[in-house]
Structures are given as structure tokens and as C-alpha cells.
Design a protein around this motif. Structure first.
Motif, PDB file in Angstrom:
ATOM      1  N   ARG A 416      60.809 100.002  64.558  1.00  0.00           N
ATOM      2  CA  ARG A 416      59.888 101.047  64.280  1.00  0.00           C
ATOM      3  C   ARG A 416      59.469 101.997  65.458  1.00  0.00           C
ATOM      4  O   ARG A 416      59.202 103.040  65.254  1.00  0.00           O
ATOM      5  CB  ARG A 416      58.620 100.365  63.571  1.00  0.00           C
ATOM      6  CG  ARG A 416      58.956  99.974  62.190  1.00  0.00           C
ATOM      7  CD  ARG A 416      57.751  99.239  61.377  1.00  0.00           C
ATOM      8  NE  ARG A 416      56.941  98.236  62.260  1.00  0.00           N
ATOM      9  CZ  ARG A 416      57.233  97.091  61.937  1.00  0.00           C
ATOM     10  NH1 ARG A 416      58.191  96.759  60.845  1.00  0.00           N
ATOM     11  NH2 ARG A 416      56.739  95.986  62.360  1.00  0.00           N
ATOM     12  N   THR A 417      59.284 101.611  66.513  1.00  0.00           N
ATOM     13  CA  THR A 417      58.815 102.332  67.667  1.00  0.00           C
ATOM     14  C   THR A 417      60.089 103.427  68.049  1.00  0.00           C
ATOM     15  O   THR A 417      59.650 104.326  68.262  1.00  0.00           O
ATOM     16  CB  THR A 417      58.851 101.547  68.959  1.00  0.00           C
ATOM     17  OG1 THR A 417      57.582 100.313  68.439  1.00  0.00           O
ATOM     18  CG2 THR A 417      58.075 102.269  70.166  1.00  0.00           C
ATOM     19  N   ALA A 553      56.707 107.071  67.145  1.00  0.00           N
ATOM     20  CA  ALA A 553      56.446 106.434  68.506  1.00  0.00           C
ATOM     21  C   ALA A 553      55.252 106.130  69.030  1.00  0.00           C
ATOM     22  O   ALA A 553      54.814 104.882  69.459  1.00  0.00           O
ATOM     23  CB  ALA A 553      57.308 107.014  69.753  1.00  0.00           C
ATOM     24  N   THR A 556      53.317 103.782  66.247  1.00  0.00           N
ATOM     25  CA  THR A 556      54.023 102.542  66.083  1.00  0.00           C
ATOM     26  C   THR A 556      53.507 101.704  67.416  1.00  0.00           C
ATOM     27  O   THR A 556      53.201 100.357  67.442  1.00  0.00           O
ATOM     28  CB  THR A 556      55.208 102.380  65.873  1.00  0.00           C
ATOM     29  OG1 THR A 556      55.931 103.340  66.818  1.00  0.00           O
ATOM     30  CG2 THR A 556      55.687 102.740  64.360  1.00  0.00           C
ATOM     31  N   ALA A 557      53.561 102.558  68.630  1.00  0.00           N
ATOM     32  CA  ALA A 557      53.020 101.808  69.911  1.00  0.00           C
ATOM     33  C   ALA A 557      51.687 101.188  69.793  1.00  0.00           C
ATOM     34  O   ALA A 557      51.507 100.304  70.175  1.00  0.00           O
ATOM     35  CB  ALA A 557      53.270 102.828  71.003  1.00  0.00           C
ATOM     36  N   SER A 560      51.369  98.316  67.406  1.00  0.00           N
ATOM     37  CA  SER A 560      52.079  97.165  68.209  1.00  0.00           C
ATOM     38  C   SER A 560      51.068  96.429  68.927  1.00  0.00           C
ATOM     39  O   SER A 560      50.954  95.091  68.947  1.00  0.00           O
ATOM     40  CB  SER A 560      53.312  97.526  68.865  1.00  0.00           C
ATOM     41  OG  SER A 560      54.061  96.355  69.483  1.00  0.00           O
ATOM     42  N   ARG A 585      56.123  96.509  78.210  1.00  0.00           N
ATOM     43  CA  ARG A 585      56.265  97.577  77.118  1.00  0.00           C
ATOM     44  C   ARG A 585      57.002  98.519  77.097  1.00  0.00           C
ATOM     45  O   ARG A 585      57.906  99.227  76.202  1.00  0.00           O
ATOM     46  CB  ARG A 585      54.751  97.929  76.803  1.00  0.00           C
ATOM     47  CG  ARG A 585      53.768  96.840  76.336  1.00  0.00           C
ATOM     48  CD  ARG A 585      52.465  97.641  76.046  1.00  0.00           C
ATOM     49  NE  ARG A 585      52.374  98.508  75.061  1.00  0.00           N
ATOM     50  CZ  ARG A 585      52.160  99.967  75.596  1.00  0.00           C
ATOM     51  NH1 ARG A 585      51.757 100.144  76.851  1.00  0.00           N
ATOM     52  NH2 ARG A 585      51.934 100.955  74.644  1.00  0.00           N
ATOM     53  N   THR A 589      60.512  99.288  75.044  1.00  0.00           N
ATOM     54  CA  THR A 589      60.988 100.480  74.251  1.00  0.00           C
ATOM     55  C   THR A 589      62.276 101.464  74.754  1.00  0.00           C
ATOM     56  O   THR A 589      63.162 101.786  74.039  1.00  0.00           O
ATOM     57  CB  THR A 589      59.763 101.556  74.270  1.00  0.00           C
ATOM     58  OG1 THR A 589      58.648 100.980  73.692  1.00  0.00           O
ATOM     59  CG2 THR A 589      60.192 102.738  73.771  1.00  0.00           C
ATOM     60  N   VAL A 635      59.010 109.543  73.790  1.00  0.00           N
ATOM     61  CA  VAL A 635      58.664 108.060  73.651  1.00  0.00           C
ATOM     62  C   VAL A 635      57.870 107.504  74.670  1.00  0.00           C
ATOM     63  O   VAL A 635      56.876 106.706  74.410  1.00  0.00           O
ATOM     64  CB  VAL A 635      59.833 107.083  73.366  1.00  0.00           C
ATOM     65  CG1 VAL A 635      59.565 105.813  73.412  1.00  0.00           C
ATOM     66  CG2 VAL A 635      60.379 107.731  72.094  1.00  0.00           C
ATOM     67  N   GLY A 639      53.984 105.883  74.665  1.00  0.00           N
ATOM     68  CA  GLY A 639      53.654 104.719  75.119  1.00  0.00           C
ATOM     69  C   GLY A 639      52.566 104.802  76.448  1.00  0.00           C
ATOM     70  O   GLY A 639      51.708 103.716  76.508  1.00  0.00           O
TER      71      GLY A 639
END
Length: 658
Positions: A416-417, A553, A556-557, A560, A585, A589, A635, A639
Motif C-alpha cells: 500500500r505504501t 505514500a 499510508t506511511a 503504518s 522504515r 519502502t 516517497v 516517509g
């Protein structure tokens, strides 16, 4: 049922600050998906509306009693096309065409607003002298393809030379490209047929919508599974204390639909606010009417219903473990590995791709692309699980070991990320490879004006051209070359190629051959405008895809971290430095992103091969490079933006009793 709904609402409200944050993330994800889904739906409806408004200019030969004669040709000024429609009534009281208050009488002209303004602003010998001086009125929006379109409707007598000119080899009423001259055609009404160019744009719009909609649907489904671990723990606890499977499903659907509906309403508002920006996108020669950018009440209601239902369905799909094995969920047991049969589905779709080609219908291409999207989404978690096992076995540092174990434990969450960027990679690989190079058609001759002349009128037209150009003070050489269908091509080679001289020459030659205007090689619509619009469409689709990817991104990050807050807290309690958790992490990713992003680009390029005009051009290579760079940067940035949240949830590493 009311008791269940009340309990669902209390659990949703009583989730605490972090529970509320998870609900907000889901709502934002749904809002982004809804806004972009409305954009994709509206694009197809807008192209259809344009085709309907233009159809009256592509007349259909009367099968019964004719009421009027219609002829159409394209003129040019300042390198912009002017659609000139000549009409002659065959009986009194003939209904006018769309956009006109009455049928034009002989000797008058109706201008679109943009053309009326242009005739005033330019010198008369460059434009206004091509039309009658008597102005009948203004052509309304319902007859225009776009707000700035240049359209002139002239009234003629049925026996005028222009309305009795012979055909140029194309059957009257035949489907023609926009801009092609249409010989005088007897009609029984202004119904018409869509032009070939309008059909091309509709097909391109459909394919572009698939390239946008399928990732949006995947993203919307993923939104239902944000903070899934926290919700599964709560529902598993309810199952263990006696809740039935039906009650668990009902509560899940209710919670997901409540959040999703709020997000869908927010997305609709965001789309409405973005309409001024959307109407400014230039496609097919101009911008859009506001009515084109609004899909209508029924499509909006359909989206407001469909999006929450999709989110609710996606939430229910993930409940199998909770319903069947609530104790395993409560104990946080690792779910069984996914099967490699997922890869077979992708290979089966790719096996169909080589059978496609340029002659295949847009609907078939759209279906195959949609299935390829879904197959990538199906294979993604399986590949990430495999990557996790390899990463864990080869790890030499704690961060890499943690990343590998996390990928093995929950490959779906890891997918999902990165799924947004992977889907964007597929889009970039497909349309980036097909992006036409600016030099594909070569450099068109920009000094010679061409005029189609019937073979029987060559001598008269040649003498008339010399006389008219000389009277206008324009120096040009006149030559007559070969043609087709009983016509010759008269070429006027201008000694000066400034815009003003070209427009003066067009005006001087106007009316020399009824129904035909002087054109440059660079005036061809399909050979210039369409390729430019493909480039604009490429940028638009990639911009939408990047918005989805980066939003996906980032959301979902953060989700998570909320899902794993207890795990992160326990790792911190065991002495794991915060920097090690952040490096884990990033590795969790970037490793699957590199593999899946590169694989998706390769699949996109493979799907584009049957439609490629030539080998990869510079434009396509640059597009792909920019996509890869922006995807990774987006992304990584997402993050990094969620790092403060990780610091917050691990600030107090004591175990929480949730």
C-alpha cells in the motif's frame, strides 16, 4: 441494528487522538480519490459534449425532403483555424442551427464571440474583408467546441456559386476530420455526425481515464484498510467476547462507510473548487466551458454512492481472519504466505498484449490496460513478500533485518505504501514510450500557400491569384501542381513569411475558389495539434498519477506508524535507537519501491510496444527519467514527513493496554 450502529459510532468517536488521526487519514485518502475520479469521469463526458456540439457541422445527406444546403471549410488567421459554415435555406421558416436565433439570410454573417473580437482588433485586409459586412448576430456557446473557437456562419442563396460547387472527391455526408472541407450537402436538419477527430479524442480520453481511474480505485480500496491492524485487534476482541460474524461485518461496513462518505463529500467540494483550473487546460485547440468541467448531478451522486460502497467492500474483504480466527488476530500471528498463482494472472494478461495493435478499438485497449493494472496490484504483495524473505536472509545490519521481517510479516501494508508510485511507473512506461517526438513529422513548409482548384478553372484561378496578390502588394510566385479527384493545387510562394503578410495573402485569395481557402502545410490539424495534445494529455495524466502516488505514500506511511505503534514502542523499550527504526522504515519502502517501480515501468513499456510508432524517442526517455526521479523523491519525502509521528508514538515506550 440501531444498537450496533450506536456501538460503532461510540467506538469511532472514542478511539482517542490517534484513532481520530487514523480516521482523518482515511477520509483524506478517499477525498483525493473522489476528486480525481470525478475529474476522470468528467473528462469523458466533456469530450462527448464537445463532439455533440460540433456534430452539426458534419452534415448528413437528407434522405427525405431537404430543407437547407450546408457547406463547411476551414480558413486560418494568425495560424488559428476558423470554421466557416455556409448555409442556404430551401424553404421559408427553416429552423436555425444550434447557437443561432434565426436562420441566416443571404449576405450576412454570424460570428462566434472570439472571432467577432478578432475581426475588430486585426486590420481589415488581414481578416474582416473575407466576410460580409452585414452582421447577423453572435454564435452561441451550444454551437462551439470551446470558448475561444473561431466560427463564422454565412447566409447564402441556394443558387450561389459556393452552394453549387462540385464535391472534392469525398461523398457528401461522409465522416470527415475536423477542419476538412465539406462540399455543399442537402440536409433535412442539423443533427450531423461526430467528426473523425472528435472520435479520436474520445478514444484517447477513454484510455487516459483508465490510466487514472484504476490506480484511483486501488488507492480508494487501500484507504479502507488504513489503520487495519488497530481495527482488526478491536474487532477480534469483540468476536472473542461473543460478537457474531454478521455483527462484526456490519460494524466494519458502518465505520468504513461513515468515514468514506465524509471523505467523498470533501473530495466533491475539492473538485468543485478546482473547476477554474480544469477549464484552463488546453486540449483540441482551446479551453473548456464551465459546463464541460461539471459532470452533472447524477454522475456526482453516483460517485458519492459508489466510493463509500467500494471502501466498505474493501474493508469487508480484509475481515476473513477476524471472522474465522479472531484468536490468531489477537495473538498477532503472521498470516499464511500468498500463493504464486497471482503471477499467473499477470502473465496471462501480458500474453494478450502482443495481439493488440493500432487498429484495435479503444474499448478493448482500455479493458486490457485495466486488467494489467489490477494484475500488477494482485502480484505486488506477493513480490514484496518474496523481497522480504530475501532481505531478511541477506541482512547484515539491524535496520535491514527489521525491514525484511516487516515485509515478510505484512506485505500488503508495504505494498500500500509503494503501490501509488508503482502504478505511476506503469502509466509512465506506457504513455512515456508513446510520447511523440517534436520532430516526428519534420518541419512543415511555412512559405507556400496552397489552394485546391478544379482542373477546368486552373487558368482563370491562376490569373485571378496573380491579380489579387499584386493588388494587395504581396510578392509571390504562382505555380500549379498535381492534385487528385479532378483538382489541381495552386501554390503561391510568398517572398515574405511574416504573420501579417500571410494573413493578407489568405484574405486576398479568399473566395477565388468557392468553398476553399488558402492553407499552409503547417495548417494540418491531425499532424500538429493532435500530437501536441497527446503531450498535454501525457503531462495531465502523469500529474494526476503523481498526486495519487505521493498522497498514497504519505497517508499510508503515517497510517503504518499508527498500526505498529505498540511494536515500535516495544522496540524502543528494548533499547532500539530511533534512528535504526527510521532506517528500517526507509529500507522497508525503498527496497520494494525499486523492484516494483522498475517492474511496473517495464510492464508499461511492454504494453506500449504494439502501438509504438518508432523506437524510444528523447521525449519518452526524459518523461520516464523524470517519473522515476519524482516518484522516489515523493516517497522518500512522504516517509520523512511522518518521522515526527514515529517520534511521538515512541516518546513514552511503556506498553499501552489497548
Amino acid at each position: 441494528m440501531s444498537g450496533l450502529m450506536g456501538l460503532t459510532w461510540r467506538l469511532l468517536r472514542g478511539g482517542g487522538r490517534r484513532g481520530l488521526l487514523g480516521a482523518v487519514l482515511t477520509a483524506i485518502a478517499v477525498a483525493v480519490s473522489t476528486a480525481l475520479l470525478l475529474f476522470a469521469v468528467t473528462a469523458n463526458l466533456a469530450f462527448q459534449s464537445r463532439a455533440d456540439r460540433e456534430a452539426w457541422r458534419n452534415p448528413v445527406t437528407a434522405t427525405g425532403k431537404a430543407v437547407a444546403i450546408e457547406a463547411v471549410h476551414t480558413d486560418y488567421v494568425r495560424d488559428s483555424a476558423i470554421t466557416v459554415v455556409d448555409l442556404a435555406a430551401l424553404k421559408p421558416g427553416t429552423a436555425p442551427p444550434p447557437g443561432l436565433d434565426r436562420f441566416p439570410v443571404p449576405g450576412e454573417v454570424w460570428f462566434s464571440p472570439a472571432l467577432a473580437e478578432l475581426t475588430v482588433s486585426l486590420p481589415a485586409d488581414q481578416l474582416a474583408h473575407r466576410f460580409p459586412t452585414k452582421i447577423g448576430g453572435t454564435v452561441g456557446d451550444e454551437a462551439l467546441v470551446h470558448p475561444g473557437e473561431l466560427v463564422a456562419v454565412r447566409g447564402q442563396a441556394p443558387d450561389s456559386p459556393l452552394m453549387t460547387a462540385p464535391a472534392d472527391g469525398r461523398p457528401p455526408g461522409a465522416s470527415v476530420p475536423s477542419g476538412a472541407a465539406i462540399a455543399p450537402t442537402k440536409i433535412s436538419g442539423f443533427t450531423g455526425e461526430p467528426t473523425q477527430t472528435a472520435e479520436v479524442y474520445k478514444a484517447l480520453g477513454l484510455i487516459a481515464s483508465v490510466l487514472m481511474v484504476v490506480p484511483l480505485l486501488v488507492f480508494g480500496g487501500a484507504a479502507a484498510r488504513l489503520t487495519v491492524a488497530r481495527r482488526d485487534q478491536r474487532l477480534a476482541a469483540l468476536r472473542l467476547v461473543g460478537a457474531t460474524p454478521g455483527q462484526v461485518v456490519t460494524m466494519t461496513v458502518a465505520e468504513a462507510v461513515i468515514i468514506a462518505f465524509g471523505g467523498a463529500v470533501l473530495g466533491t467540494v475539492l473538485y468543485g473548487l478546482s473547476i477554474p483550473l480544469i477549464t484552463g487546460i488546453e486540449i483540441a485547440g482551446g479551453t473548456w466551458f464551465v459546463s464541460d468541467a461539471w459532470p452533472g448531478v447524477l454522475p456526482v451522486l453516483a460517485v458519492l454512492v459508489a466510493v463509500p460502497l467500494l471502501v466498505g467492500l474493501s474493508a469487508v474483504v480484509g475481515l476473513r481472519r477476524v471472522v474465522v480466527s479472531p484468536l490468531g488476530v489477537a495473538k498477532r500471528e503472521t498470516p499464511p504466505a500468498m500463493r504464486s498463482v497471482r503471477v499467473v494472472a499477470l502473465l496471462a494478461i501480458l500474453a494478450v498484449v502482443p495481439t493488440l495493435g493500432v487498429g484495435v478499438g479503444a474499448g478493448v485497449i482500455a479493458v486490457v490496460l485495466g486488467l494489467a493494472f489490477l494484475a500488477i496490484n494482485l502480484v505486488g504483495p506477493w513480490v514484496i513478500g518474496l523481497i522480504g524473505r530475501i532481505t531478511a536472509r541477506t541482512a547484515r545490519r539491524p535496520a535491514r533485518l527489521l525491514a525484511g521481517r516487516r515485509l515478510m510479516d505484512d506485505p500488503r501494508a508495504a505494498w500500500r505504501t509503494v503501490s501509488g508510485v508503482a502504478m505511476t511507473g506503469f502509466v509512465a512506461g506506457f504513455i512515456g514510450f508513446l510520447s511523440p517526438d517534436s520532430g516526428l513529422l519534420g518541419n512543415a513548409n511555412a512559405t507556400d500557400l496552397h489552394l485546391s482548384v478544379p482542373s477546368s478553372q486552373v487558368a482563370e484561378a491562376t490569373a485571378g491569384a496573380r491579380e489579387r496578390l499584386s493588388a494587395a502588394g504581396i510578392l509571390a510566385g504562382i505555380d500549379v501542381g498535381g492534385g487528385e479527384g479532378g483538382t489541381k493545387v495552386l501554390t503561391a510562394s510568398l517572398q515574405e513569411r511574416d504573420t501579417e503578410t500571410v494573413d493578407r495573402a489568405r484574405t486576398a485569395l479568399d473566395g477565388l475558389v468557392p468553398g476553399h481557402g488558402a492553407t499552409l502545410d503547417a495548417d494540418g490539424e491531425l499532424s500538429n495539434r493532435l500530437l501536441g495534445d497527446i503531450g498535454t494529455g501525457t503531462v495531465t495524466v502523469l500529474a494526476v498519477s503523481f498526486l495519487v502516488a505521493i498522497a498514497s505514500a504519505g497517508i499510508t506511511a503515517a497510517s503504518s506508524i499508527l498500526d505498529r505503534r505498540q511494536t515500535y514502542a516495544l522496540l524502543r523499550l528494548a533499547g532500539t535507537p530511533l534512528e535504526v527504526l527510521n532506517r528500517a522504515r526507509r529500507a522497508e519502502t525503498l527496497i520494494p519501491l525499486t523492484v516494483m517501480g522498475g517492474g511496473a515501468i517495464a510492464i508499461g513499456v511492454f504494453c506500449a510496444l504494439p502501438f509504438a510508432l518508432s523506437a524510444m524517442n528523447l521525449t519518452g526517455a526524459i518523461t520516464l527519467s523524470v517519473c522515476v526521479a519524482l516518484g522516489f523523491a515523493g516517497v522518500v519525502g512522504a516517509g520523512a514527513a511522518s518521522a515526527p509521528l514515529l517520534r511521538s508514538v515512541t516518546a513514552n515506550p511503556a506498553p499501552r493496554p489497548d
